[in-house]
Design a protein around this motif. Structure first.
Motif, PDB file in Angstrom:
ATOM      1  N   LEU A   1      -5.426   9.127 -26.926  1.00 12.94           N
ATOM      2  CA  LEU A   1      -5.983   9.425 -25.837  1.00 12.94           C
ATOM      3  C   LEU A   1      -7.241  10.578 -25.791  1.00 12.94           C
ATOM      4  O   LEU A   1      -8.092  10.366 -25.273  1.00 12.94           O
ATOM      5  N   SER A   2      -7.282  11.439 -27.057  1.00 13.51           N
ATOM      6  CA  SER A   2      -8.442  11.966 -27.250  1.00 13.51           C
ATOM      7  C   SER A   2      -9.828  11.298 -27.581  1.00 13.51           C
ATOM      8  O   SER A   2     -10.801  11.571 -27.694  1.00 13.51           O
ATOM      9  N   SER A   3      -9.434  10.067 -28.183  1.00 13.18           N
ATOM     10  CA  SER A   3     -10.488   9.202 -28.489  1.00 13.18           C
ATOM     11  C   SER A   3     -11.327   8.484 -27.256  1.00 13.18           C
ATOM     12  O   SER A   3     -12.264   7.854 -27.501  1.00 13.18           O
ATOM     13  N   CYS A   4     -10.632   8.568 -26.117  1.00 11.96           N
ATOM     14  CA  CYS A   4     -11.218   7.745 -24.899  1.00 11.96           C
ATOM     15  C   CYS A   4     -12.390   8.714 -24.391  1.00 11.96           C
ATOM     16  O   CYS A   4     -12.058   9.896 -24.326  1.00 11.96           O
ATOM     17  N   GLU A   5     -13.555   8.043 -24.325  1.00  7.20           N
ATOM     18  CA  GLU A   5     -14.501   8.633 -24.368  1.00  7.20           C
ATOM     19  C   GLU A   5     -15.032   8.562 -22.447  1.00  7.20           C
ATOM     20  O   GLU A   5     -15.792   9.441 -22.032  1.00  7.20           O
ATOM     21  N   THR A   6     -14.311   7.600 -22.035  1.00  7.19           N
ATOM     22  CA  THR A   6     -14.763   7.250 -20.457  1.00  7.19           C
ATOM     23  C   THR A   6     -13.534   7.242 -19.846  1.00  7.19           C
ATOM     24  O   THR A   6     -12.500   6.771 -20.641  1.00  7.19           O
ATOM     25  N   LYS A   7     -13.560   7.213 -18.556  1.00  8.90           N
ATOM     26  CA  LYS A   7     -12.458   7.008 -17.664  1.00  8.90           C
ATOM     27  C   LYS A   7     -11.940   5.488 -17.454  1.00  8.90           C
ATOM     28  O   LYS A   7     -10.797   5.097 -17.797  1.00  8.90           O
ATOM     29  N   ASP A   8     -12.904   4.590 -17.513  1.00 13.52           N
ATOM     30  CA  ASP A   8     -12.788   3.357 -17.777  1.00 13.52           C
ATOM     31  C   ASP A   8     -11.845   2.918 -19.054  1.00 13.52           C
ATOM     32  O   ASP A   8     -11.021   2.214 -19.251  1.00 13.52           O
ATOM     33  N   GLU A   9     -12.273   3.383 -20.192  1.00 18.49           N
ATOM     34  CA  GLU A   9     -11.688   3.478 -21.391  1.00 18.49           C
ATOM     35  C   GLU A   9     -10.173   3.879 -21.345  1.00 18.49           C
ATOM     36  O   GLU A   9      -9.338   3.220 -21.859  1.00 18.49           O
ATOM     37  N   LEU A  10     -10.123   5.050 -20.840  1.00 13.11           N
ATOM     38  CA  LEU A  10      -8.559   5.690 -20.800  1.00 13.11           C
ATOM     39  C   LEU A  10      -7.845   4.454 -19.809  1.00 13.11           C
ATOM     40  O   LEU A  10      -6.553   4.183 -20.130  1.00 13.11           O
ATOM     41  N   ASN A  11      -8.579   4.299 -18.679  1.00 13.19           N
ATOM     42  CA  ASN A  11      -7.626   3.356 -17.659  1.00 13.19           C
ATOM     43  C   ASN A  11      -7.152   2.128 -18.394  1.00 13.19           C
ATOM     44  O   ASN A  11      -6.274   1.527 -18.126  1.00 13.19           O
ATOM     45  N   ASP A  12      -8.048   1.374 -19.232  1.00 13.29           N
ATOM     46  CA  ASP A  12      -7.517   0.233 -20.082  1.00 13.29           C
ATOM     47  C   ASP A  12      -6.375   0.554 -21.079  1.00 13.29           C
ATOM     48  O   ASP A  12      -5.682  -0.488 -21.324  1.00 13.29           O
ATOM     49  N   LEU A  13      -6.334   1.684 -21.609  1.00 15.27           N
ATOM     50  CA  LEU A  13      -5.347   2.289 -22.483  1.00 15.27           C
ATOM     51  C   LEU A  13      -4.076   2.734 -22.020  1.00 15.27           C
ATOM     52  O   LEU A  13      -3.278   3.158 -22.928  1.00 15.27           O
ATOM     53  N   ILE A  14      -4.325   3.068 -20.742  1.00 18.28           N
ATOM     54  CA  ILE A  14      -3.164   4.069 -20.100  1.00 18.28           C
ATOM     55  C   ILE A  14      -1.818   3.941 -20.381  1.00 18.28           C
ATOM     56  O   ILE A  14      -1.028   4.550 -20.676  1.00 18.28           O
ATOM     57  N   PHE A  15      -1.410   2.435 -20.316  1.00 21.84           N
ATOM     58  CA  PHE A  15      -0.134   2.093 -20.313  1.00 21.84           C
ATOM     59  C   PHE A  15       0.477   2.142 -21.799  1.00 21.84           C
ATOM     60  O   PHE A  15       1.355   2.661 -21.930  1.00 21.84           O
ATOM     61  N   PRO A  16      -0.354   1.454 -22.908  1.00 22.36           N
ATOM     62  CA  PRO A  16       0.134   1.738 -24.140  1.00 22.36           C
ATOM     63  C   PRO A  16       0.188   3.076 -24.785  1.00 22.36           C
ATOM     64  O   PRO A  16       1.189   3.618 -25.467  1.00 22.36           O
TER      65      PRO A  16
ATOM     66  N   SER B   1       6.092  25.165 -20.019  1.00 28.70           N
ATOM     67  CA  SER B   1       4.932  25.760 -19.998  1.00 28.70           C
ATOM     68  C   SER B   1       3.832  25.071 -20.796  1.00 28.70           C
ATOM     69  O   SER B   1       2.743  25.568 -20.824  1.00 28.70           O
ATOM     70  N   ASP B   2       4.338  24.067 -21.340  1.00 29.63           N
ATOM     71  CA  ASP B   2       3.339  23.212 -22.453  1.00 29.63           C
ATOM     72  C   ASP B   2       2.190  22.673 -21.520  1.00 29.63           C
ATOM     73  O   ASP B   2       2.688  21.698 -20.754  1.00 29.63           O
ATOM     74  N   PRO B   3       1.103  22.884 -21.485  1.00 30.33           N
ATOM     75  CA  PRO B   3      -0.221  22.259 -20.763  1.00 30.33           C
ATOM     76  C   PRO B   3      -0.166  20.745 -21.196  1.00 30.33           C
ATOM     77  O   PRO B   3      -0.591  19.921 -20.341  1.00 30.33           O
ATOM     78  N   GLN B   4       0.501  20.299 -22.160  1.00 33.33           N
ATOM     79  CA  GLN B   4       0.482  18.721 -22.407  1.00 33.33           C
ATOM     80  C   GLN B   4       1.329  18.027 -21.466  1.00 33.33           C
ATOM     81  O   GLN B   4       1.020  16.915 -21.007  1.00 33.33           O
ATOM     82  N   ARG B   5       2.440  18.766 -21.250  1.00 30.48           N
ATOM     83  CA  ARG B   5       3.580  18.081 -20.312  1.00 30.48           C
ATOM     84  C   ARG B   5       2.678  17.852 -18.785  1.00 30.48           C
ATOM     85  O   ARG B   5       2.919  16.820 -18.246  1.00 30.48           O
ATOM     86  N   LEU B   6       2.156  18.879 -18.193  1.00 24.04           N
ATOM     87  CA  LEU B   6       1.155  18.393 -16.971  1.00 24.04           C
ATOM     88  C   LEU B   6       0.013  17.455 -17.132  1.00 24.04           C
ATOM     89  O   LEU B   6       0.116  16.557 -16.402  1.00 24.04           O
ATOM     90  N   GLN B   7      -0.529  17.423 -18.401  1.00 26.42           N
ATOM     91  CA  GLN B   7      -1.586  16.331 -18.596  1.00 26.42           C
ATOM     92  C   GLN B   7      -0.980  15.128 -18.566  1.00 26.42           C
ATOM     93  O   GLN B   7      -1.391  14.026 -17.988  1.00 26.42           O
ATOM     94  N   ILE B   8       0.115  14.837 -19.291  1.00 26.52           N
ATOM     95  CA  ILE B   8       1.185  13.645 -19.214  1.00 26.52           C
ATOM     96  C   ILE B   8       1.542  13.288 -17.973  1.00 26.52           C
ATOM     97  O   ILE B   8       1.402  11.904 -17.519  1.00 26.52           O
TER      98      ILE B   8
ATOM     99  N   LYS C   1       0.031  13.980 -15.161  1.00 25.12           N
ATOM    100  CA  LYS C   1      -1.149  13.452 -14.377  1.00 25.12           C
ATOM    101  C   LYS C   1      -1.634  12.158 -14.852  1.00 25.12           C
ATOM    102  O   LYS C   1      -1.864  11.177 -14.168  1.00 25.12           O
ATOM    103  N   LEU C   2      -1.345  11.522 -16.228  1.00 31.51           N
ATOM    104  CA  LEU C   2      -1.505  10.454 -16.741  1.00 31.51           C
ATOM    105  C   LEU C   2      -0.599   9.466 -16.028  1.00 31.51           C
ATOM    106  O   LEU C   2      -1.160   8.349 -15.824  1.00 31.51           O
ATOM    107  N   ASN C   3       0.673   9.618 -15.984  1.00 32.23           N
ATOM    108  CA  ASN C   3       1.692   8.812 -15.394  1.00 32.23           C
ATOM    109  C   ASN C   3       1.292   8.708 -14.029  1.00 32.23           C
ATOM    110  O   ASN C   3       1.651   7.683 -13.291  1.00 32.23           O
ATOM    111  N   GLN C   4       0.806   9.692 -13.246  1.00 32.56           N
ATOM    112  CA  GLN C   4       0.157   9.491 -11.824  1.00 32.56           C
ATOM    113  C   GLN C   4      -0.752   8.399 -11.642  1.00 32.56           C
ATOM    114  O   GLN C   4      -0.672   7.607 -10.822  1.00 32.56           O
ATOM    115  N   SER C   5      -1.598   8.590 -12.676  1.00 32.95           N
ATOM    116  CA  SER C   5      -2.895   7.667 -12.673  1.00 32.95           C
ATOM    117  C   SER C   5      -2.319   6.107 -13.071  1.00 32.95           C
ATOM    118  O   SER C   5      -2.747   5.032 -12.502  1.00 32.95           O
ATOM    119  N   ALA C   6      -1.372   6.190 -13.999  1.00 33.32           N
ATOM    120  CA  ALA C   6      -0.736   4.883 -14.204  1.00 33.32           C
ATOM    121  C   ALA C   6       0.026   4.235 -12.950  1.00 33.32           C
ATOM    122  O   ALA C   6      -0.192   2.996 -12.684  1.00 33.32           O
TER     123      ALA C   6
END
Length: 124
Positions: free
Chosen positions: A40-55, A70-77, A79-84
């Protein structure tokens, strides 16, 4: 077996399964979560993230519910699930979209309508 100087792979699936059994399920889950974070942190663009979001979510989701509310990673994940889910909806994969929407909702705090109104609205 060495594919490239920096990449290794298991010569056989049973060798991989044996190695994972030696580690134990909790250690494997922790390693998968760390790998998911690294990808996730290696994804440099939104397109790159979209290609890898499911795995990536396959690696992050199993441990995500164990994170503190309260862990901010929980909210980030979440949001990723919502994008997926949105991506799955675009390809008419409604059952998959529903699963990712449910996962995203489960990761939000109980007062999600107060603290994360627009995110909650997009998932309802």
């Amino acid at each position: 077996e060495r594919i490239r100087p920096e990449i290794y792979c298991f010569i056989h699936d049973q060798v991989q399964e044996g190695a994972l059994d030696l580690l134990g399920k909790s250690k494997v889950a922790e390693l998968e979560f760390q790998i998911g974070q690294a990808v996730l942190s290696s994804c440099e663009t939104k397109d790159e993230l979209n290609d890898l979001i499911f795995p990536v979510l396959d690696m992050l989701n199993p441990k995500a519910t164990k994170l503190k509310q309260s862990d901010p990673q929980r909210l980030q994940i979440a949001k990723l699930n919502q994008s997926a889910a949105a991506q799955a909806m675009k390809s008419s994969s409604f059952e998959t979209a529903s699963w990712y929407y449910r996962r995203a909702t489960s990761l939000l705090p109980p007062d999600r309508w107060t603290k994360h109104y627009s995110l909650s609205l997009n998932m309802s």
